[in-house]
Every structure is written in C-alpha cells, then in structure tokens.
Motif scaffolding. Structure first.
Motif, PDB file in Angstrom:
ATOM      1  N   TRP A 114       1.449  -1.237   0.093  1.00 52.25           N
ATOM      2  CA  TRP A 114       0.337   0.482  -0.057  1.00 52.25           C
ATOM      3  C   TRP A 114       0.914   1.360   0.192  1.00 52.25           C
ATOM      4  CZ3 TRP A 114      -3.142  -3.652  -0.476  1.00 52.25           C
ATOM      5  CH2 TRP A 114      -3.871  -4.325   0.143  1.00 52.25           C
ATOM      6  N   GLY A 115       0.374   2.522  -0.541  1.00 56.29           N
ATOM      7  CA  GLY A 115       1.596   3.439  -0.397  1.00 56.29           C
ATOM      8  C   GLY A 115       1.952   3.656  -1.634  1.00 56.29           C
ATOM      9  N   GLU A 116       1.771   5.206  -2.439  1.00 58.58           N
ATOM     10  CA  GLU A 116       3.455   5.600  -2.943  1.00 58.58           C
ATOM     11  C   GLU A 116       4.906   5.223  -2.874  1.00 58.58           C
ATOM     12  OE1 GLU A 116       1.946   9.534  -1.565  1.00 58.58           O
ATOM     13  OE2 GLU A 116       0.419   9.361  -3.629  1.00 58.58           O
ATOM     14  N   GLY A 117       4.976   5.401  -1.395  1.00 55.21           N
ATOM     15  CA  GLY A 117       6.098   4.610  -0.668  1.00 55.21           C
ATOM     16  C   GLY A 117       6.746   2.772  -1.133  1.00 55.21           C
ATOM     17  N   LYS A 118       5.787   2.035  -1.886  1.00 56.69           N
ATOM     18  CA  LYS A 118       5.808   1.076  -1.953  1.00 56.69           C
ATOM     19  C   LYS A 118       6.031   1.206  -3.606  1.00 56.69           C
ATOM     20  CE  LYS A 118       6.642  -0.773   1.787  1.00 56.69           C
ATOM     21  NZ  LYS A 118       5.555  -1.830   2.203  1.00 56.69           N
ATOM     22  N   ALA A 119       6.235   1.837  -4.965  1.00 57.41           N
ATOM     23  CA  ALA A 119       5.799   2.004  -5.479  1.00 57.41           C
ATOM     24  C   ALA A 119       6.421   1.706  -7.095  1.00 57.41           C
ATOM     25  CB  ALA A 119       4.662   3.523  -6.363  1.00 57.41           C
ATOM     26  N   GLY A 120       7.355   1.891  -6.524  1.00 59.43           N
ATOM     27  CA  GLY A 120       9.103   2.300  -7.221  1.00 59.43           C
ATOM     28  C   GLY A 120       9.316   0.299  -7.033  1.00 59.43           C
ATOM     29  N   ILE A 121       9.419  -0.032  -5.422  1.00 54.67           N
ATOM     30  CA  ILE A 121       9.610  -1.635  -5.830  1.00 54.67           C
ATOM     31  C   ILE A 121       8.936  -2.651  -5.941  1.00 54.67           C
ATOM     32  CG2 ILE A 121       8.758  -1.279  -3.197  1.00 54.67           C
ATOM     33  CD1 ILE A 121      12.226  -3.010  -4.264  1.00 54.67           C
ATOM     34  N   ILE A 122       7.289  -2.406  -6.010  1.00 53.71           N
ATOM     35  CA  ILE A 122       6.786  -3.019  -6.900  1.00 53.71           C
ATOM     36  C   ILE A 122       6.407  -2.939  -8.274  1.00 53.71           C
ATOM     37  CG2 ILE A 122       3.772  -3.009  -6.961  1.00 53.71           C
ATOM     38  CD1 ILE A 122       4.692  -4.187  -4.592  1.00 53.71           C
ATOM     39  N   ALA A 175      -2.078   4.202  -5.213  1.00 56.22           N
ATOM     40  CA  ALA A 175      -0.577   4.550  -4.901  1.00 56.22           C
ATOM     41  C   ALA A 175       0.490   3.651  -4.658  1.00 56.22           C
ATOM     42  CB  ALA A 175      -0.881   5.295  -3.783  1.00 56.22           C
ATOM     43  N   ALA A 176       0.497   2.504  -4.754  1.00 62.89           N
ATOM     44  CA  ALA A 176       1.189   1.720  -4.642  1.00 62.89           C
ATOM     45  C   ALA A 176       1.510   0.592  -6.503  1.00 62.89           C
ATOM     46  CB  ALA A 176       1.341   0.403  -3.767  1.00 62.89           C
ATOM     47  N   GLY A 177       0.863   0.965  -6.496  1.00 67.72           N
ATOM     48  CA  GLY A 177       0.302   0.945  -8.656  1.00 67.72           C
ATOM     49  C   GLY A 177       1.021   1.093  -9.306  1.00 67.72           C
ATOM     50  N   SER A 178       0.801   2.980  -8.985  1.00 63.40           N
ATOM     51  CA  SER A 178       1.565   3.609  -9.889  1.00 63.40           C
ATOM     52  C   SER A 178       2.396   3.709 -10.892  1.00 63.40           C
ATOM     53  CB  SER A 178       0.875   4.956  -8.954  1.00 63.40           C
ATOM     54  OG  SER A 178       1.841   5.047  -8.254  1.00 63.40           O
ATOM     55  N   ALA A 179       3.205   2.536 -10.257  1.00 63.00           N
ATOM     56  CA  ALA A 179       4.611   2.862 -11.141  1.00 63.00           C
ATOM     57  C   ALA A 179       4.521   1.717 -12.069  1.00 63.00           C
ATOM     58  CB  ALA A 179       6.154   3.213 -10.105  1.00 63.00           C
ATOM     59  N   LEU A 180       3.478   0.903 -12.263  1.00 61.12           N
ATOM     60  CA  LEU A 180       3.957   0.196 -13.333  1.00 61.12           C
ATOM     61  C   LEU A 180       3.422   0.965 -14.273  1.00 61.12           C
ATOM     62  CD1 LEU A 180       1.071  -2.448 -11.217  1.00 61.12           C
ATOM     63  CD2 LEU A 180       4.073  -2.401 -12.009  1.00 61.12           C
ATOM     64  N   THR A 181       4.107  -0.177 -15.120  1.00 55.46           N
ATOM     65  CA  THR A 181       4.213   0.793 -16.819  1.00 55.46           C
ATOM     66  C   THR A 181       2.383   1.353 -17.172  1.00 55.46           C
ATOM     67  OG1 THR A 181       5.873  -0.992 -17.332  1.00 55.46           O
ATOM     68  CG2 THR A 181       4.504   0.345 -19.420  1.00 55.46           C
ATOM     69  N   ARG A 182       1.821   0.010 -16.909  1.00 49.15           N
ATOM     70  CA  ARG A 182       0.409   0.199 -17.431  1.00 49.15           C
ATOM     71  C   ARG A 182      -1.299   1.664 -16.378  1.00 49.15           C
ATOM     72  NH1 ARG A 182      -3.831  -3.174 -14.173  1.00 49.15           N
ATOM     73  NH2 ARG A 182      -2.355  -5.147 -12.899  1.00 49.15           N
ATOM     74  N   MET A 183      -0.007   2.052 -15.715  1.00 55.03           N
ATOM     75  CA  MET A 183      -0.555   2.760 -15.250  1.00 55.03           C
ATOM     76  C   MET A 183      -0.250   4.441 -15.527  1.00 55.03           C
ATOM     77  SD  MET A 183      -3.592   1.780 -13.211  1.00 55.03           S
ATOM     78  CE  MET A 183      -3.935   2.709 -11.755  1.00 55.03           C
ATOM     79  N   ALA A 184       1.515   4.356 -15.178  1.00 59.23           N
ATOM     80  CA  ALA A 184       2.159   5.504 -15.430  1.00 59.23           C
ATOM     81  C   ALA A 184       2.519   5.798 -16.607  1.00 59.23           C
ATOM     82  CB  ALA A 184       3.514   5.396 -14.500  1.00 59.23           C
ATOM     83  N   THR A 185       1.962   4.835 -17.919  1.00 59.15           N
ATOM     84  CA  THR A 185       2.896   5.943 -18.935  1.00 59.15           C
ATOM     85  C   THR A 185       2.068   4.132 -19.967  1.00 59.15           C
ATOM     86  OG1 THR A 185       4.808   4.481 -19.375  1.00 59.15           O
ATOM     87  CG2 THR A 185       5.500   6.567 -18.697  1.00 59.15           C
ATOM     88  N   PRO A 186       0.969   4.860 -19.919  1.00 51.88           N
ATOM     89  CA  PRO A 186      -0.238   3.718 -21.038  1.00 51.88           C
ATOM     90  C   PRO A 186      -0.201   3.717 -22.335  1.00 51.88           C
ATOM     91  CG  PRO A 186      -1.782   4.994 -19.197  1.00 51.88           C
ATOM     92  CD  PRO A 186      -0.387   5.018 -18.474  1.00 51.88           C
ATOM     93  N   TRP A 187       0.079   4.649 -22.390  1.00 57.56           N
ATOM     94  CA  TRP A 187       0.197   4.965 -23.962  1.00 57.56           C
ATOM     95  C   TRP A 187       1.709   4.224 -24.053  1.00 57.56           C
ATOM     96  CZ3 TRP A 187       0.930   8.516 -20.410  1.00 57.56           C
ATOM     97  CH2 TRP A 187       2.241   9.174 -20.007  1.00 57.56           C
ATOM     98  N   LEU A 188       2.107   3.446 -23.536  1.00 59.49           N
ATOM     99  CA  LEU A 188       3.675   2.976 -24.292  1.00 59.49           C
ATOM    100  C   LEU A 188       3.363   1.352 -24.573  1.00 59.49           C
ATOM    101  CD1 LEU A 188       6.179   3.753 -21.917  1.00 59.49           C
ATOM    102  CD2 LEU A 188       5.961   4.654 -24.152  1.00 59.49           C
ATOM    103  N   VAL A 189       1.934   0.665 -23.873  1.00 58.81           N
ATOM    104  CA  VAL A 189       1.342  -0.391 -23.820  1.00 58.81           C
ATOM    105  C   VAL A 189       0.479  -0.631 -24.578  1.00 58.81           C
ATOM    106  CG1 VAL A 189       1.873  -0.946 -21.461  1.00 58.81           C
ATOM    107  CG2 VAL A 189       0.172   0.172 -21.926  1.00 58.81           C
ATOM    108  N   SER A 190      -0.551   0.142 -25.010  1.00 54.89           N
ATOM    109  CA  SER A 190      -1.607  -0.093 -25.899  1.00 54.89           C
ATOM    110  C   SER A 190      -2.128   1.364 -26.218  1.00 54.89           C
ATOM    111  CB  SER A 190      -2.345  -0.837 -25.692  1.00 54.89           C
ATOM    112  OG  SER A 190      -2.674  -0.244 -24.053  1.00 54.89           O
ATOM    113  N   GLU A 191      -2.795   1.421 -27.266  1.00 56.83           N
ATOM    114  CA  GLU A 191      -3.653   3.268 -27.217  1.00 56.83           C
ATOM    115  C   GLU A 191      -4.299   3.758 -26.374  1.00 56.83           C
ATOM    116  OE1 GLU A 191      -5.543   3.246 -31.314  1.00 56.83           O
ATOM    117  OE2 GLU A 191      -3.621   3.337 -32.446  1.00 56.83           O
ATOM    118  N   CYS A 192      -5.211   4.392 -25.851  1.00 54.59           N
ATOM    119  CA  CYS A 192      -5.498   5.304 -25.036  1.00 54.59           C
ATOM    120  C   CYS A 192      -6.487   6.335 -25.537  1.00 54.59           C
ATOM    121  CB  CYS A 192      -4.742   5.908 -24.125  1.00 54.59           C
ATOM    122  SG  CYS A 192      -3.478   5.456 -23.682  1.00 54.59           S
ATOM    123  N   GLU A 193      -7.716   6.391 -24.653  1.00 55.38           N
ATOM    124  CA  GLU A 193      -8.526   7.568 -25.193  1.00 55.38           C
ATOM    125  C   GLU A 193      -7.857   8.513 -24.576  1.00 55.38           C
ATOM    126  OE1 GLU A 193     -12.585   6.346 -24.487  1.00 55.38           O
ATOM    127  OE2 GLU A 193     -12.199   3.975 -25.164  1.00 55.38           O
TER     128      GLU A 193
END
Length: 647
Positions: free
Chosen positions: A228-236, A266-284
């Motif tokens: 949980w939390g942003e502090g764990k985002a990088g290590i997740i 918050a903890a999942g915010s650094a995952l590619t699909r959350m942080a940079t979704p345009w890198l995985v597929s088209e976005c709206e």
C-alpha cells in the motif's frame, strides 16, 4: 476516503491483457487498501471454509507489519459477525526479530496476538512463530524443526507477504538465494532504518532476525503479496516488471506458478500500464492524460515542451495523439500554457487582477487561510514559503496543529527543559518532587517503552512551544495557532487508535469557527507512519458533514493539498506552483529551525536520513528545476499543490 491525485494518470487507460504485457506476476490494483484487504481476507476465509467442508486443515503463512493489519481486522470481523471458525487453521509466521522476548511491545508474537489470535478461536498449538528468545546455539535446530513442522502440516496452502523497501520478503534481504530455508539472518541497514521509528531509534533495532527462506515461501501453493502507498510503488514495479535478481528477493516470485500481487492505486502507480499507458496500447486521451504524457516525453528526451516534434510523439507510442489533435506544435502549446498557468506568486489570489487563468481567485481579499499541519512542523517544512507569502500579502492565516507530535521528542529534550525549570523554581518543593519522579522514570525506562501520561504532556508542550516560535517568526498571530491534539494520536506509541467521532467533531468545530476561504491540508500519503493519511481522512469527513448540512461558506472555499517531507507531487498533478526566492527559502529554513527538538537528528527520519530542512530545500529546488527544464522560467525553488474538489 476519496483517493486523491496519486501518480496514476487521470482519464481512460487500457485495462486489457495487452496493457499488462510488462507484468511478470499477475497484479490486481484496487482503489484503496481497505478494499484490497477485504478481498484478501475473503479469499482466506473461503479457503478456511472449503477445508472445513473437506474435513482438512487450512495451513496459512502470515506476515506482520502495517500491510496485513486490515486483513486481520476483516478476519476477526468475519469470525465475530459471520461465525468463521479458525479451529481447523494452522498458521506459520514468516519471521521474528532476534533476540526478542515474546511479551516485548516489538515482538511479532505480541503483534499477532493483538491483531488476530486473541480475537479468534484458533488453537494455541496450531500457532507457530519463530522463537526470538532462544539461545544462539539452539537456533539452527529450531529452524530445521520449523521447516519440518510446515512439512508435517501438509505445506502452506497460502502465504501472505508484504514487501520491504529493499525488495525483501520476510526478512530475506538482498543476496538471499532462491533455495534459502528458515534461518537466522543479519538485517540490512535500510530495513533497520525503516523499523527505527517503531523502536524509537535505530540503535534499539535488533541487527538479526529468524526468517522463513525464499525457498520455503516458494513451496506455498498460493502466494499473495500486498503493498500500500506511494512509498512502495518503485519496488513493486521492480518486483513485477523487473529482471529476476538476488538483489531484489521479491523478483523470485516471478518463478511461482500461483502468485498474485495485490496493491492499491498508489502502490501500483509506477507500473507501466498506470504510469505510461501509451507505451502498452492505445489510450483514450483527455486533457489530464495528455499533460502527463507530454511532460513525461519532455523529461524522457530532456527537451523543452515547445521543442517536441511529431517524430518524438510517434517514436514513443503517441502517434494516435498527434492524429487526434493535429500536430505536435498544437499539443505542445496546449500543455505549455496549462503548465504555465499553474505558476503563481499569489497563493491567496491577486487582488484587482484577471483571475481567469490563475489557480486561485482574486476575491475575497484578504482571505482567511487555514493550514492544517498533521505534526507541529509540517506547515513550515511542506509549505513554509507559501505560508510566508500568504502572511506577507495580508491574508489572515490560521494554523491548526492536528496532533501533539509528542512521541517524536527525545527523552534528553525533557531533561533539558526540566533543568531550566528546576533552576527557575528551586523553592517549589512540589514541582521539584515531580521533576525528580520524571527523571527517575526516564532513567529506568526501557528502549521503546511507553512514556507516562505526564511525560507525554511535557513532550507535547515542547513541540507546542516550537510551533508557536515558528508562527511568531512567520508573522502568524499566536491566537491563530490552534492546537487540536486529536485523540486518535494520543497513545504514546507509534501505533495509533482508529480515528473517531471525537476527532471529526474537533475538526468540524474549528472549520465552523474560522469559516476559511481556503484550506491547506497534507496530502502526503507516503508518510510512513500513517498519521498524515488519518489526519486527511478526518478533514475530508468533517468537510463532508458540513457539505451535507449545507454550510454556505463552503461554496466559497478552495481546498489545496500539499506534500510533506516524504514525497512531492508529480509535476503533471500540480495545479498550483508557488515560486520561492532565495530570501524566502532562507526564511523558510529558519522557520523549520525553530523546531529544535527535530533538529540535527529526528526521532522518526523515515527512509531519508537527512534533516527535514535539507529534504525540503532539495525537493523545492528540484521542482523548480523540473519546471525550468520543461521550458518555464527559472526560479530558485517552488512548492506544489493539488486542488481537492469536494463540492
């Protein structure tokens, strides 16, 4: 609580399997940790009931720390309200500090009893926790027997895990092997730093622990890792998307056939699909997502926004954005203007000026500004430059210190103040006797032991005096400093009580008293002890009550969220950025220096060993540097804010 402005992008992002192509462990992201914990607890309860129907035992591996506590709360609730029985449950805990007495306030035996075992009908003989009071020569045999007991129980049906900042699972620190078993280990310095607050100082944290091995964990039929939390985002992100390596033991879980990672937004915010979704597929695309993508591209290429080209967008998965908008130049100008409009030297609004493109409105002037400070120094650490600007520009500034902050005062500070008082009050025999008793208590106090109520009050008064000194320095009237001493905090320990109606009512009453035109509150959800998060929940709940009651003044009130000593807002999220000149940066540091009990060495430094003024200065200067690199004017430093919309 409404989750606010995490580093996850706003707007519509892809959620199909294609968006998870970078993830090597199945990962579920929930809106908040309560919802996620409920799902984990539900899975465990279903396993227990299934085994009961089969006439079998459910063998569960348990973790400690702040991450699983809500899961345990839900399991206790299921037991009390739904009749969930634990008589067929066998548990094995991951680890224990060594040496450690089971009745110590730091013991995982005590932790598990307080959070789970004392509240359910589990059989004592079915509970297994590594023994921290063994003689050293007996540890090896105990560890061998622990492994054998897991085997005899039929192996772990499910293992619950948290994750440390180093990527450790259990106490398997960097360097642990995939085949490691239950054993004694030496704790990494980072792990001990993270635990220092619980032990009231790094020097009190044990250097060793007994832990299940990675190999033991990997034998579980099912593994659930929570964070949980942003502090764990990088290590997740490293654990889920990174390469498997011994330096991040959690990456070994990528080998497991039935492992799942459960995180909040918050903890999942650094995952590619959350942080940079345009890198995985088209976005709206919407405005917020466009802003985030353009700022990311500018920083990635180290090119100012207005210099980005169509080719740059195409190369980094944003070709459909250019196709929708028309050209890179059009996109660049849209984002550049939006970013420029966040910058203001008038955080209370500029009177007699066009405010159509400013973050704060010009009227009314002057405003009543209410700054909520979770601890007695968060106001000056986190938004000291803005506070000074509000005072200088003639606004009526109030500061509400939500908690006493008493547990963050060293015992020596109490002695120092007692020495002064003793010299002043030599003839006051009752006072002298009181001071003598306090000195004796502190002299015999065990490391990490709870202070007496009297000493807690003394420590609270020390921090109150420092806060008043900072207010005077900043030009805030002492009558406008409000010491709320919210009850949830006053436990004398790092662990706090759940907030209650009393906390909400105190906050409600202050809001009704002041009727502010603008509120500043700590949105720093990375605070490792959770106090900021609870304080924010209390404010939100008080505001919601006022909203439901139709408080008229709310319609003319803005709520701005700042961040503290732990993490800054992402530039893409900032809706107001207040420049700080060199002179005001020095004034801000001087205001922080007024908090002498936190100077040189703070009781709870978190994962950053620098002093709070150093963190604040670096963070504010880095924000200014980032704005400048994006093509904005060059400032000495900046403080950032996100607006919370509650109406």
């Amino acid at each position: 609580m409404t989750e606010i402005a995490s580093t996850a992008p706003h707007g519509t992002i892809p959620t199909d399997d294609e968006s998870r192509k970078f993830e090597k462990i199945p990962t579920r992201i929930y809106d908040n940790s309560d919802t996620a914990s409920f799902q984990v607890a539900t899975e465990i309860s279903q396993l227990i009931r299934q085994r009961q129907k089969q006439g079998k035992k459910a063998v569960i591996g348990l973790a400690t720390g702040s991450t699983p506590t809500k899961v345990y709360d839900f399991l206790v609730q299921f037991h009390r309200e739904e009749g969930l029985s634990f008589k067929n449950v066998v548990t094995f805990n991951l680890d224990e500090y060594y040496p450690m007495q089971p009745d110590s306030i730091h013991s995982y035996v005590r932790f598990m009893n307080e959070h789970l075992f004392d509240h359910i009908d589990i059989k004592k003989e079915n509970v297994h926790i590594p023994d921290g009071q063994l003689d050293k020569e007996d540890v090896r045999d105990f560890c061998r027997d622990y492994e054998e007991q897991i085997r005899k129980a039929g192996g772990l049906d499910i293992q619950v895990l948290g994750i440390g900042r180093t990527g450790h699972i259990g106490f398997n620190e960097p360097g642990s092997s995939l085949k490691s078993v239950t054993r004694m280990v030496r704790l990494d310095r980072v792990t001990r730093l993270d635990a220092a607050s619980d032990f009231f100082g790094l020097e009190n944290v044990p250097t060793k622990a007994i832990t299940m091995g990675v190999g033991t964990i990997m034998k579980a039929r099912r593994i659930v890792l929570m964070a949980w939390g942003e502090g764990k985002a990088g290590i997740i992100r490293q654990a889920v998307e990174g390469k498997i390596r011994e330096s991040v033991p959690a990456t070994f879980l990528q080998h497991h056939p039935n492992c799942e990672v459960i995180v909040d937004q918050a903890a999942g915010s650094a995952l590619t699909r959350m942080a940079t979704p345009w890198l995985v597929s088209e976005c709206e695309w919407n405005d917020a997502l466009i802003k985030r993508a353009v700022l990311w591209l500018s920083e990635k290429l180290d090119i100012a926004i207005l210099k980005l080209t169509n080719e740059h967008y195409n190369e980094y998965g944003m070709g459909n954005l250019v196709a929708e908008i028309g050209s890179a130049e059009h996109i660049n100008l849209q984002v550049f203007n939006a970013l420029q409009r966040t910058i203001t030297g008038w955080p209370g609004g500029k009177p007699n000026a066009d405010d159509s493109n400013r973050p704060e409105r010009r009227e009314p002037y002057p405003k009543r500004s209410l700054i909520f400070s979770p601890h007695p120094d968060d106001d000056v650490i986190s938004m000291g430059g803005t506070l000074l600007r509000l005072v200088d520009q003639g606004h009526e500034v109030h500061v509400a210190y939500q908690t006493s902050g008493n547990i963050a005062v060293f015992d020596d500070e109490v002695i120092r103040f007692l020495d002064f008082a003793t010299d002043v009050q030599k003839d006051n025999q009752a006072l002298m006797q009181q001071f003598k008793e306090v000195r004796e208590f502190l002299a015999n106090k065990e490391p990490g032991a709870v202070d007496s109520r009297e000493i807690q009050e003394f420590k609270g008064l020390i921090r109150k005096g420092e806060a008043l000194a900072a207010c005077r320095y900043c030009g805030v009237d002492e009558a406008n400093a409000h010491f709320q001493n919210l009850p949830f905090y006053e436990t004398g320990t790092v662990k706090k009580k759940p907030h209650s109606e009393a906390d909400i009512q105190i906050t409600y009453d202050l809001l009704q008293q002041i009727k502010p035109h603008q509120i500043f509150a700590a949105g720093d959800l990375s605070d490792p002890h959770g106090t900021h998060r609870v304080c924010l929940q209390i404010i939100f709940q008080a505001l919601e009550r006022l909203k439901q009651e139709g408080a008229e003044w709310l319609s003319d009130c803005y709520v701005w969220l700042y961040r503290g000593a732990w993490q800054e807002w992402d530039i893409a999220d900032m809706e107001m950025a207040v420049p700080i000149g060199p002179k005001d940066m020095e004034r801000k540091k001087n205001a922080i220096f007024k908090h002498q009990s936190q100077k040189d060495s703070a009781m709870f430094p978190g994962n950053d060993e620098r002093e709070f003024w150093q963190r604040a200065e670096q963070r504010n200067k880095e924000t200014a540097r980032k704005y400048n690199a994006l093509g904005m004017a060059e400032y000495e430093a900046m403080e950032g804010f996100v607006r919370y919309h509650f109406m």
